[in-house]
Motif scaffolding. Structure first.
Motif, PDB file in Angstrom:
ATOM      1  N   ASP A  33      -5.892   7.717  17.747  1.00 58.49           N
ATOM      2  CA  ASP A  33      -6.435   7.211  16.481  1.00 58.49           C
ATOM      3  C   ASP A  33      -5.841   5.834  16.213  1.00 58.49           C
ATOM      4  O   ASP A  33      -4.701   5.553  16.578  1.00 58.49           O
ATOM      5  CB  ASP A  33      -6.054   8.128  15.309  1.00 58.49           C
ATOM      6  CG  ASP A  33      -6.609   9.530  15.524  1.00 58.49           C
ATOM      7  OD1 ASP A  33      -7.572   9.658  16.308  1.00 58.49           O
ATOM      8  OD2 ASP A  33      -6.049  10.458  14.901  1.00 58.49           O
ATOM      9  N   TRP A  34      -6.640   5.036  15.543  1.00 56.14           N
ATOM     10  CA  TRP A  34      -6.148   3.694  15.209  1.00 56.14           C
ATOM     11  C   TRP A  34      -5.850   3.584  13.725  1.00 56.14           C
ATOM     12  O   TRP A  34      -6.630   4.029  12.887  1.00 56.14           O
ATOM     13  CB  TRP A  34      -7.172   2.629  15.608  1.00 56.14           C
ATOM     14  CG  TRP A  34      -7.312   2.520  17.098  1.00 56.14           C
ATOM     15  CD1 TRP A  34      -8.247   3.120  17.884  1.00 56.14           C
ATOM     16  CD2 TRP A  34      -6.455   1.783  17.962  1.00 56.14           C
ATOM     17  NE1 TRP A  34      -8.055   2.821  19.207  1.00 56.14           N
ATOM     18  CE2 TRP A  34      -6.958   1.988  19.281  1.00 56.14           C
ATOM     19  CE3 TRP A  34      -5.322   0.981  17.793  1.00 56.14           C
ATOM     20  CZ2 TRP A  34      -6.369   1.398  20.410  1.00 56.14           C
ATOM     21  CZ3 TRP A  34      -4.751   0.403  18.910  1.00 56.14           C
ATOM     22  CH2 TRP A  34      -5.262   0.618  20.195  1.00 56.14           C
ATOM     23  N   HIS A  35      -4.690   2.995  13.409  1.00 55.84           N
ATOM     24  CA  HIS A  35      -4.320   2.738  12.004  1.00 55.84           C
ATOM     25  C   HIS A  35      -4.134   1.242  11.814  1.00 55.84           C
ATOM     26  O   HIS A  35      -3.444   0.605  12.592  1.00 55.84           O
ATOM     27  CB  HIS A  35      -3.002   3.450  11.655  1.00 55.84           C
ATOM     28  CG  HIS A  35      -3.117   4.940  11.688  1.00 55.84           C
ATOM     29  ND1 HIS A  35      -3.300   5.700  10.567  1.00 55.84           N
ATOM     30  CD2 HIS A  35      -3.092   5.812  12.738  1.00 55.84           C
ATOM     31  CE1 HIS A  35      -3.363   6.974  10.897  1.00 55.84           C
ATOM     32  NE2 HIS A  35      -3.246   7.071  12.211  1.00 55.84           N
ATOM     33  N   LEU A  36      -4.757   0.718  10.772  1.00 56.30           N
ATOM     34  CA  LEU A  36      -4.576  -0.706  10.474  1.00 56.30           C
ATOM     35  C   LEU A  36      -3.996  -0.829   9.075  1.00 56.30           C
ATOM     36  O   LEU A  36      -4.378  -0.076   8.161  1.00 56.30           O
ATOM     37  CB  LEU A  36      -5.910  -1.449  10.538  1.00 56.30           C
ATOM     38  CG  LEU A  36      -6.562  -1.515  11.923  1.00 56.30           C
ATOM     39  CD1 LEU A  36      -7.531  -0.377  12.101  1.00 56.30           C
ATOM     40  CD2 LEU A  36      -7.228  -2.856  12.118  1.00 56.30           C
ATOM     41  N   PHE A  37      -3.069  -1.753   8.941  1.00 56.62           N
ATOM     42  CA  PHE A  37      -2.459  -1.954   7.623  1.00 56.62           C
ATOM     43  C   PHE A  37      -2.383  -3.448   7.323  1.00 56.62           C
ATOM     44  O   PHE A  37      -1.917  -4.238   8.140  1.00 56.62           O
ATOM     45  CB  PHE A  37      -1.052  -1.337   7.597  1.00 56.62           C
ATOM     46  CG  PHE A  37      -0.256  -1.739   6.394  1.00 56.62           C
ATOM     47  CD1 PHE A  37      -0.586  -1.229   5.130  1.00 56.62           C
ATOM     48  CD2 PHE A  37       0.800  -2.638   6.493  1.00 56.62           C
ATOM     49  CE1 PHE A  37       0.137  -1.609   4.017  1.00 56.62           C
ATOM     50  CE2 PHE A  37       1.523  -3.015   5.383  1.00 56.62           C
ATOM     51  CZ  PHE A  37       1.194  -2.495   4.129  1.00 56.62           C
ATOM     52  N   ALA A  38      -2.862  -3.839   6.154  1.00 51.91           N
ATOM     53  CA  ALA A  38      -2.782  -5.248   5.762  1.00 51.91           C
ATOM     54  C   ALA A  38      -2.324  -5.326   4.309  1.00 51.91           C
ATOM     55  O   ALA A  38      -2.652  -4.454   3.495  1.00 51.91           O
ATOM     56  CB  ALA A  38      -4.146  -5.917   5.909  1.00 51.91           C
ATOM     57  N   GLN A  39      -1.559  -6.356   3.992  1.00 45.48           N
ATOM     58  CA  GLN A  39      -1.081  -6.482   2.610  1.00 45.48           C
ATOM     59  C   GLN A  39      -1.014  -7.938   2.187  1.00 45.48           C
ATOM     60  O   GLN A  39      -1.006  -8.854   3.016  1.00 45.48           O
ATOM     61  CB  GLN A  39       0.292  -5.829   2.472  1.00 45.48           C
ATOM     62  CG  GLN A  39       1.357  -6.465   3.355  1.00 45.48           C
ATOM     63  CD  GLN A  39       2.738  -5.877   3.108  1.00 45.48           C
ATOM     64  OE1 GLN A  39       2.932  -5.156   2.137  1.00 45.48           O
ATOM     65  NE2 GLN A  39       3.676  -6.182   3.976  1.00 45.48           N
ATOM     66  N   LYS A  40      -0.970  -8.116   0.851  1.00 46.54           N
ATOM     67  CA  LYS A  40      -0.854  -9.464   0.271  1.00 46.54           C
ATOM     68  C   LYS A  40       0.239  -9.473  -0.783  1.00 46.54           C
ATOM     69  O   LYS A  40       0.347  -8.541  -1.573  1.00 46.54           O
ATOM     70  CB  LYS A  40      -2.180  -9.868  -0.368  1.00 46.54           C
ATOM     71  CG  LYS A  40      -3.069 -10.639   0.588  1.00 46.54           C
ATOM     72  CD  LYS A  40      -4.141 -11.358  -0.160  1.00 46.54           C
ATOM     73  CE  LYS A  40      -4.765 -12.406   0.747  1.00 46.54           C
ATOM     74  NZ  LYS A  40      -6.081 -12.795   0.261  1.00 46.54           N
ATOM     75  N   ALA A  41       1.017 -10.530  -0.803  1.00 45.58           N
ATOM     76  CA  ALA A  41       2.053 -10.797  -1.823  1.00 45.58           C
ATOM     77  C   ALA A  41       3.007  -9.632  -2.066  1.00 45.58           C
ATOM     78  O   ALA A  41       3.222  -9.245  -3.215  1.00 45.58           O
ATOM     79  CB  ALA A  41       1.400 -11.212  -3.143  1.00 45.58           C
ATOM     80  N   PRO A  42       3.574  -9.043  -1.004  1.00 46.09           N
ATOM     81  CA  PRO A  42       4.491  -7.920  -1.249  1.00 46.09           C
ATOM     82  C   PRO A  42       5.717  -8.355  -2.061  1.00 46.09           C
ATOM     83  O   PRO A  42       6.222  -7.574  -2.871  1.00 46.09           O
ATOM     84  CB  PRO A  42       4.892  -7.477   0.153  1.00 46.09           C
ATOM     85  CG  PRO A  42       4.632  -8.640   1.032  1.00 46.09           C
ATOM     86  CD  PRO A  42       3.467  -9.354   0.432  1.00 46.09           C
ATOM     87  N   TRP A  43       6.165  -9.580  -1.860  1.00 46.50           N
ATOM     88  CA  TRP A  43       7.390 -10.033  -2.512  1.00 46.50           C
ATOM     89  C   TRP A  43       7.255 -10.108  -4.040  1.00 46.50           C
ATOM     90  O   TRP A  43       8.237 -10.174  -4.750  1.00 46.50           O
ATOM     91  CB  TRP A  43       7.789 -11.402  -1.967  1.00 46.50           C
ATOM     92  CG  TRP A  43       6.606 -12.321  -1.891  1.00 46.50           C
ATOM     93  CD1 TRP A  43       5.785 -12.502  -0.824  1.00 46.50           C
ATOM     94  CD2 TRP A  43       6.061 -13.107  -2.944  1.00 46.50           C
ATOM     95  NE1 TRP A  43       4.769 -13.355  -1.142  1.00 46.50           N
ATOM     96  CE2 TRP A  43       4.927 -13.760  -2.442  1.00 46.50           C
ATOM     97  CE3 TRP A  43       6.443 -13.344  -4.270  1.00 46.50           C
ATOM     98  CZ2 TRP A  43       4.142 -14.610  -3.210  1.00 46.50           C
ATOM     99  CZ3 TRP A  43       5.667 -14.192  -5.030  1.00 46.50           C
ATOM    100  CH2 TRP A  43       4.536 -14.814  -4.496  1.00 46.50           C
ATOM    101  N   CYS A  44       6.005 -10.086  -4.566  1.00 50.32           N
ATOM    102  CA  CYS A  44       5.892 -10.206  -6.017  1.00 50.32           C
ATOM    103  C   CYS A  44       6.426  -8.972  -6.731  1.00 50.32           C
ATOM    104  O   CYS A  44       6.646  -8.991  -7.925  1.00 50.32           O
ATOM    105  CB  CYS A  44       4.468 -10.536  -6.455  1.00 50.32           C
ATOM    106  SG  CYS A  44       3.390  -9.128  -6.566  1.00 50.32           S
ATOM    107  N   ARG A  45       6.689  -7.912  -5.954  1.00 49.97           N
ATOM    108  CA  ARG A  45       7.352  -6.756  -6.559  1.00 49.97           C
ATOM    109  C   ARG A  45       8.769  -7.087  -6.994  1.00 49.97           C
ATOM    110  O   ARG A  45       9.365  -6.378  -7.794  1.00 49.97           O
ATOM    111  CB  ARG A  45       7.418  -5.596  -5.565  1.00 49.97           C
ATOM    112  CG  ARG A  45       6.095  -4.890  -5.404  1.00 49.97           C
ATOM    113  CD  ARG A  45       6.249  -3.655  -4.547  1.00 49.97           C
ATOM    114  NE  ARG A  45       4.948  -3.090  -4.275  1.00 49.97           N
ATOM    115  CZ  ARG A  45       4.403  -2.111  -4.989  1.00 49.97           C
ATOM    116  NH1 ARG A  45       5.059  -1.574  -5.988  1.00 49.97           N
ATOM    117  NH2 ARG A  45       3.209  -1.664  -4.696  1.00 49.97           N
TER     118      ARG A  45
END
Ligand code: HEM
Lengths: 459, 283
Positions: free
Chosen positions: A153-165
């Motif tokens: 199975d393929w898993h893809l993960f993308a994120q934006k601006a994690p540091w704003c936490r």
């Protein structure tokens, strides 16, 4: 450590890191701060002491209500706030740090159920091809994904601006930085005041805590002047100052114009136009109502003189030309205040060119003596606030960090998208740390576009 | 055309807008809500023009300064910011009913200024002759206005939450027109999310100005202290949503109390406390 001790430390930690304590401290600070806006701060004036009972006065003094923002209990509240802030951050930061640095890169069914947004699309075809396509799609539409393969199975993960936490923690840090700046200022700076007579200079000032401070240089007041609007309202208070060091004027600091809202700074010490007055003499004559027995009377600067009837008098302000304040009158005039031995004090104008008005005033107020104004020998002095505050830049740094942090905390969002490709289905899920409603719209559009892509290309 | 005529037109416009919103609430006829918001926009345009015109008029009198220097001018500006923030909220979320709870604040300001306050254009005293005046007043009042809008929304929240139980039998009453309480809660938070950074900026620019003009950025003067009290209350509001037992009604009350403190900071301090600390008329 015994069990009891451990328990005690545990509950202490729980309390100092609890948000209930935060709510309590913020509301308590708000309510308690009101006291100092109702009770006058600083040494209480006589009229105020006369108003309240001695017991109340004693209680207020005991509680430090006359300097409440520096009282032990107010400072203690600020310390508690700081402890609460630090403890709360230590408690939460590790978890947030993990979310940022070691994100969940695969979309398990558990995670899928926990996400507010998730959609499953049916798609047949080569899984690897689909993975490449989804990766390109995410990179194009959102952010470059991390791709993981688990059991085919393929898993893809993308994120934006994690540091704003982290921005909330910067807001909280900024409060501590501001406290530090304030402490630097009170430890290594001073605030003071000085009067300089025109044509004279000083090299020492008196601080607000009554200490004499050597400036290390001299300040001369060349001139002081007041300008008025046609209506008589003050327009500008202006001192012309020169800084003198080692007996010589300092180049670039000669004849500097200092007005309200435009101070002079030399070697970290700043001079602010604050007040002014006259130390010269005011000349009056005082006579009987019929104009006889006229004797001269001289009032020195701000000081008071005693009149024959036992009252005291001082000059509030004087002008060479009353016509700019009162139409139809001319010549010099002085505004004086008289305190009779019994009864209320009174303010009125005394003229040089209008003796009839001076007589009329005397007649209207009993049979007291008649005052006439003869003019003044003006010797103005300028009143300057003097301050040095090496902590002020730390405070501004804290303020800048706070504003940036608040904006980031409110208006930026850590957005994450996961995609799982498994047995002819593509599951897409996502969440955001802020503005969930806005994210939902974005997510639905993204899922729709992905759906069209599959119906168009893969099938 | 003079600014004062335009201000009168504005006041009238806000009155009509408020009445239209009330009629909309009572009748649920959509067109009335649309007419209400259009009248509010019209009033906003008239008022913006009037403010710019008054600015220009002050230059014609030779005492040119931004129209933010006395109570009359600040009340007018406050009213303008309230409608501005409401207009932005409407453009984004389109919950018309909120107008019925926000326009009264704007109307109250305009009516008070036009009927009860001295509208003369005065020259600036030395303490106010600074560009900081503009930065400080604009940021503070935009913040206050966002809090006014949040207060209106919180009142709606409390009314709606009070009727939550009997929603079924009363489904065509006025309250059914209100957005759902979850939406009101969210809008309240969003309004404060706009107001809080602005108030923070307002306090900081005030401190920067005080430091520049007097050499002390904070002196615990009643006005400063009250602005800090307001700031504490809204900071408490922001943390309420992370604290069990504080969400919902209690948070709505915090928002209303916060606006009460805001109004006291703006008006009450001058009316009730000014005798204690005079500030050279600088605020
Ligand atoms: C005792 C003092 C304080 C403590 C212990 C505290 C603690 C916290 C905590 C735990 C959060 C939630 C973080 C999260 O999980 O997202 C938070 C959020 C926040 N805090 Fe504080 N805080 C304190 C004081 C303040 C003050 C004085 C301010 C004023 C600027 C402030 C501004 C904020 C802001 C802006 C947020 C974000 C709120 C949101 O995103 O809705 N905090 N604080």
């Amino acid at each position: 450590m015994s069990n009891d001790q451990r328990k005690f430390l545990h509950s202490l930690w729980d309390m100092s890191s609890s948000l209930k304590l935060t709510m309590f401290l913020l509301i308590a600070l708000a309510v308690l701060s009101i006291i100092g806006t109702i009770i006058p701060q600083g040494p209480p004036p006589q009229e105020y002491i006369a108003q309240i009972s001695p017991n109340k006065l004693k209680l207020y003094q005991l509680m430090g209500f006359f300097d409440m923002y520096h009282s032990w209990w107010f400072i203690l509240m600020l310390y508690l706030l700081t402890v609460n802030l630090v403890a709360c951050s230590f408690k939460r930061l590790p978890h947030v740090w993990k979310t940022i640095t070691r994100p969940e890169k695969t979309l398990s069914t558990g995670l899928e159920q926990a996400l507010a947004n998730h959609v499953t699309i049916k798609a047949t075809g080569d899984q690897e091809l689909m993975k490449t396509m989804v990766a390109a799609f995410l990179k194009e539409e959102f952010a470059e994904p991390v791709v993981t393969e688990i059991n085919g199975d393929w898993h893809l993960f993308a994120q934006k601006a994690p540091w704003c936490r982290l921005s909330v923690y910067f807001v909280h840090l900024s409060i501590i930085i501001i406290f530090i700046g304030a402490m630097i200022g009170s430890l290594f700076g001073f605030k003071g005041f000085v009067n300089i007579v025109e044509g004279e200079g000083v090299s020492k000032v008196v601080s607000n805590s009554n200490k004499e401070i050597d400036l290390g240089f001299g300040v001369f007041c060349e001139q002081f002047s007041v300008a008025h609007y046609p209506s008589g309202a003050p327009k500008e208070f202006k001192s012309i100052l020169t800084v003198v060091e080692n007996g010589r004027p300092v180049p670039g600091y000669e004849h500097v114009r200092v007005i309200v809202n435009d101070p002079l700074t030399y070697k970290g010490i700043t001079f602010y136009q604050s007040s002014y007055g006259n130390t010269g003499n005011y000349f009056f004559t005082i006579s009987n109502p019929d104009g006889k027995n006229s004797v001269p009377l001289t009032v020195h600067g701000q000081s008071s003189v005693n009149l024959p009837d036992g009252s005291s008098m001082h000059v509030i302000e004087a002008t060479d030309d009353i016509s700019q304040y009162v139409q139809g009158l001319s010549g010099p005039a002085a505004q004086v205040e008289i305190h009779p031995p019994n009864g209320a004090s009174e303010q009125f104008l005394v003229y040089a060119n209008h003796p009839e008005l001076n007589i009329r005033h005397a007649q209207q107020h009993g049979k007291g003596p008649v005052l006439d104004y003869k003019g003044a020998e003006q010797r103005m002095y300028t009143g300057l606030q003097v301050a040095r505050d090496p902590g002020v830049w730390v405070v501004w740094l804290g303020c800048a960090l706070m504003v940036a942090g608040i904006f980031a905390a409110f208006f930026m969002s850590h957005r994450r998208i996961w995609v799982r490709i498994q047995n002819g289905t593509v599951t897409i899920g996502g969440n955001a740390s802020k503005n969930q409603a806005g994210f939902q719209v974005f997510f639905d559009q993204l899922a729709d576009r992905l759906k069209t892509k599959f119906s168009g290309e893969v099938r | 055309m003079t600014s004062s005529l335009l201000f009168n037109i504005t006041t009238f416009g806000y009155l009509i807008s408020m009445l239209l919103f009330f009629a909309f609430l009572a009748s649920r006829v959509k067109a009335l809500g649309t007419a209400g918001i259009i009248t509010a926009y019209g009033g906003l345009v008239a008022q913006s023009t009037a403010i710019i015109l008054r600015w220009k008029e002050s230059y014609d009198l030779g005492v040119g300064h931004a129209p933010l220097s006395n109570l009359y001018e600040s009340v007018i500006f406050f009213s303008w910011t309230i409608v501005l923030i409401y207009a932005l909220l409407d453009l984004k979320y389109r919950y018309r009913v909120i107008g019925a709870f926000v326009m009264p604040f704007a109307l109250l300001g305009m009516a008070w200024a036009q009927l009860g306050l001295d509208s003369g254009i005065e020259p600036l005293v030395p303490a106010l002759q600074s560009n900081w005046l503009l930065y400080h007043v604009v940021t503070c009042f935009l913040g206050y206005a966002a809090f006014a809008v949040a207060c209106g929304i919180s009142i709606m929240y409390l009314i709606k939450a009070g009727h939550e139980g009997d929603q079924n039998k009363n489904s065509n009453g006025i309250i059914a027109m209100f957005p759902p309480i979850r939406v009101l809660d969210d809008l309240n938070y969003r309004a404060i999310m706009v107001g809080f950074p602005l108030l923070t900026l307002g306090i900081i620019t005030g401190a920067a100005w005080a430091n520049y003009a007097w050499g002390t950025y904070w002196s615990w003067d009643p006005k400063e202290t009250w602005s800090l009290i307001v700031w504490f209350v809204y900071a408490a509001f922001l943390h309420a949503r992370f604290t069990r037992g504080w969400v919902g009604k209690k948070a709505a009350w915090l928002s209303i109390i916060g606006f009460g403190a805001t109004i006291f900071c703006y008006l009450g301090v001058n009316l009730f406390l000014s005798g204690l600390h005079s500030y050279g008329g600088s605020r």
